[in-house]
Write an enzyme that holds these catalytic residues in place. Sequence first.
Site, PDB file in Angstrom:
ATOM      1  N   CYS A 170       5.576 -11.662   1.803  1.00 21.33           N
ATOM      2  CA  CYS A 170       5.442 -10.213   1.709  1.00 21.33           C
ATOM      3  C   CYS A 170       6.629  -9.446   2.288  1.00 21.33           C
ATOM      4  O   CYS A 170       6.652  -8.214   2.207  1.00 21.33           O
ATOM      5  CB  CYS A 170       4.154  -9.771   2.391  1.00 21.33           C
ATOM      6  SG  CYS A 170       2.688 -10.443   1.572  1.00 21.33           S
ATOM      7  N   HIS A 310       4.317  -1.361   7.634  1.00 21.10           N
ATOM      8  CA  HIS A 310       3.735  -2.367   6.741  1.00 21.10           C
ATOM      9  C   HIS A 310       2.306  -1.950   6.414  1.00 21.10           C
ATOM     10  O   HIS A 310       1.917  -1.936   5.254  1.00 21.10           O
ATOM     11  CB  HIS A 310       3.775  -3.742   7.403  1.00 21.10           C
ATOM     12  CG  HIS A 310       3.243  -4.830   6.530  1.00 21.10           C
ATOM     13  ND1 HIS A 310       3.900  -5.267   5.409  1.00 21.10           N
ATOM     14  CD2 HIS A 310       2.098  -5.571   6.609  1.00 21.10           C
ATOM     15  CE1 HIS A 310       3.206  -6.232   4.830  1.00 21.10           C
ATOM     16  NE2 HIS A 310       2.105  -6.433   5.537  1.00 21.10           N
ATOM     17  N   GLU A 321       1.098  -4.476  14.489  1.00 17.59           N
ATOM     18  CA  GLU A 321       2.189  -3.546  14.188  1.00 17.59           C
ATOM     19  C   GLU A 321       2.246  -2.402  15.208  1.00 17.59           C
ATOM     20  O   GLU A 321       3.325  -1.997  15.641  1.00 17.59           O
ATOM     21  CB  GLU A 321       1.989  -2.996  12.779  1.00 17.59           C
ATOM     22  CG  GLU A 321       3.216  -2.362  12.188  1.00 17.59           C
ATOM     23  CD  GLU A 321       3.063  -2.103  10.701  1.00 17.59           C
ATOM     24  OE1 GLU A 321       4.044  -1.632  10.112  1.00 17.59           O
ATOM     25  OE2 GLU A 321       1.978  -2.361  10.136  1.00 17.59           O
ATOM     26  N   LYS A 342       0.798   1.815   1.386  1.00 14.98           N
ATOM     27  CA  LYS A 342      -0.172   0.890   0.809  1.00 14.98           C
ATOM     28  C   LYS A 342      -1.537   1.546   0.659  1.00 14.98           C
ATOM     29  O   LYS A 342      -2.361   1.093  -0.135  1.00 14.98           O
ATOM     30  CB  LYS A 342      -0.294  -0.366   1.665  1.00 14.98           C
ATOM     31  CG  LYS A 342       0.922  -1.291   1.622  1.00 14.98           C
ATOM     32  CD  LYS A 342       0.674  -2.549   2.420  1.00 14.98           C
ATOM     33  CE  LYS A 342       1.888  -3.473   2.432  1.00 14.98           C
ATOM     34  NZ  LYS A 342       2.997  -2.946   3.253  1.00 14.98           N
ATOM     35  N   HIS A 347      -1.098  -3.303  -2.029  1.00 15.27           N
ATOM     36  CA  HIS A 347      -0.162  -4.276  -1.478  1.00 15.27           C
ATOM     37  C   HIS A 347       0.290  -5.206  -2.599  1.00 15.27           C
ATOM     38  O   HIS A 347      -0.441  -6.105  -3.024  1.00 15.27           O
ATOM     39  CB  HIS A 347      -0.854  -5.074  -0.374  1.00 15.27           C
ATOM     40  CG  HIS A 347       0.056  -5.957   0.428  1.00 15.27           C
ATOM     41  ND1 HIS A 347       1.366  -6.213   0.060  1.00 15.27           N
ATOM     42  CD2 HIS A 347      -0.145  -6.660   1.581  1.00 15.27           C
ATOM     43  CE1 HIS A 347       1.914  -7.024   0.938  1.00 15.27           C
ATOM     44  NE2 HIS A 347       1.026  -7.308   1.873  1.00 15.27           N
ATOM     45  N   PHE A 406       2.883 -13.570   5.439  1.00 12.96           N
ATOM     46  CA  PHE A 406       2.343 -14.885   5.761  1.00 12.96           C
ATOM     47  C   PHE A 406       3.493 -15.851   6.047  1.00 12.96           C
ATOM     48  O   PHE A 406       4.560 -15.774   5.442  1.00 12.96           O
ATOM     49  CB  PHE A 406       1.519 -15.415   4.593  1.00 12.96           C
ATOM     50  CG  PHE A 406       0.154 -14.804   4.467  1.00 12.96           C
ATOM     51  CD1 PHE A 406      -0.320 -13.896   5.396  1.00 12.96           C
ATOM     52  CD2 PHE A 406      -0.680 -15.140   3.401  1.00 12.96           C
ATOM     53  CE1 PHE A 406      -1.576 -13.326   5.278  1.00 12.96           C
ATOM     54  CE2 PHE A 406      -1.941 -14.586   3.270  1.00 12.96           C
ATOM     55  CZ  PHE A 406      -2.392 -13.679   4.200  1.00 12.96           C
TER      56      PHE A 406
END
Length: 422
Positions: A170, A310, A321, A342, A347, A406
């Site tokens: 990502c 993010h 975050e 997002k 996403h 990830f």
Amino acid sequence: MTARRVVVTGVGVTAPGGVGAKDFWSLLSEGRTATRRISFFDPSPFRSQVAAEIDFDAELLGLGPQEIRRMDRAAQLAVVTAREAAADSGLEFAGLPPHRVGVTVGSAVGATTGLDQEYRTVSDGGRLELVDHEYAVPHLYNYFVPSSFAAEVAWTVGAGGPVSVVSTGCTSGLDAVGHATELIREGSADVVLAGATDAPISPITVACFDAIKATTPRNDDPEHASRPFDGTRNGFVLGEGSAMFVLEELESARRRGAQVYAEVAGFASRCNAYHMTGLRPDGREMAEAIRVALGEARLAPDAVDYVNAHGSGTRQNDRHETAAFKLSLGEHAHRVPISSVKSMVGHSLGAIGSIEVAASVLAMRENVVPPTANLHIADPECDLDYVPVTAREHRTDTVLSVGSGFGGFQSAIVLTRPGAAA
């Protein structure tokens, strides 16, 4: 030798809610959401049945029948988006030395949609254990190699320089722009068409995220299902899309009188070497990426005017975050506006980092911070200024955009208003 400065002179976006940078910005600035019940296939068997889909007509957007047959949906998104970015830049690519033009494309899951469709075809809906390849599209090999995405974009502009794919989950979209910046800084290319693409809304992807309960089960209210930093969030909403940029050396852009959206002033990436999907709660690795990116840009934390987060909408990510911002920005973390797009466009995995860079440079141009839609209930653990619901007019000369993926990947990019070059 002084490193060459790199600027963004062309922007293209194909995202949920609108095709083209203009429609994309309208959606964000108005705080509208493009999340809905999945329409690409019957989502009834799945735990999460919502996504942010693009109403994408490849033929209407200029792709010919052979291109459509040859390319997976993600490749189609990339090519359409690259054409917009190239046109927006005003560069005459045909007049450039081909070996000085590069391409860098990010993607997390490659041709997932095409592979899923072709497996269903050759296996007769999964009924055949021994599949019949005669039923597959003739260009099936292209689906297996994400490098075909970069090749398609390179053919679009005649790029004969360094051409590559970046696949870091990502953070791929951020990392592709960072890699392209380094190619220009080191002198390997003068112009790079860079960005990312992913079209992951397919049964296999939905099933994978269902298995780990990463996506939201809020199927009764798709428009409000993506809720980053909200106290009622319960997972992210899958999306798709592409964003591409023309990057070039600053002095060259000045000489030709180009519009300059932003300078890529700093970039860094780190890995937590900890867990495939887990995040340390202290946000240390993301904080380190932010510190290094700001250091490369020679900027103090309080120079940041806006943070494009993010903000996936999972409890783990949003806490991680928030901690990273506090650790890297200090007290300024409590003053700077932060938001997650997002909440509006979902996403799109590897593509989202580039889509967020597009949101960042457009926020700089308009001096407007897009909101975090659907943020109504404050989470005490996410106690920063996450710009709830409504966009905010705000002078924005420096943007920090971050990504988390990830595998423990953490990336940060710093974009600045280029002053006299603007």
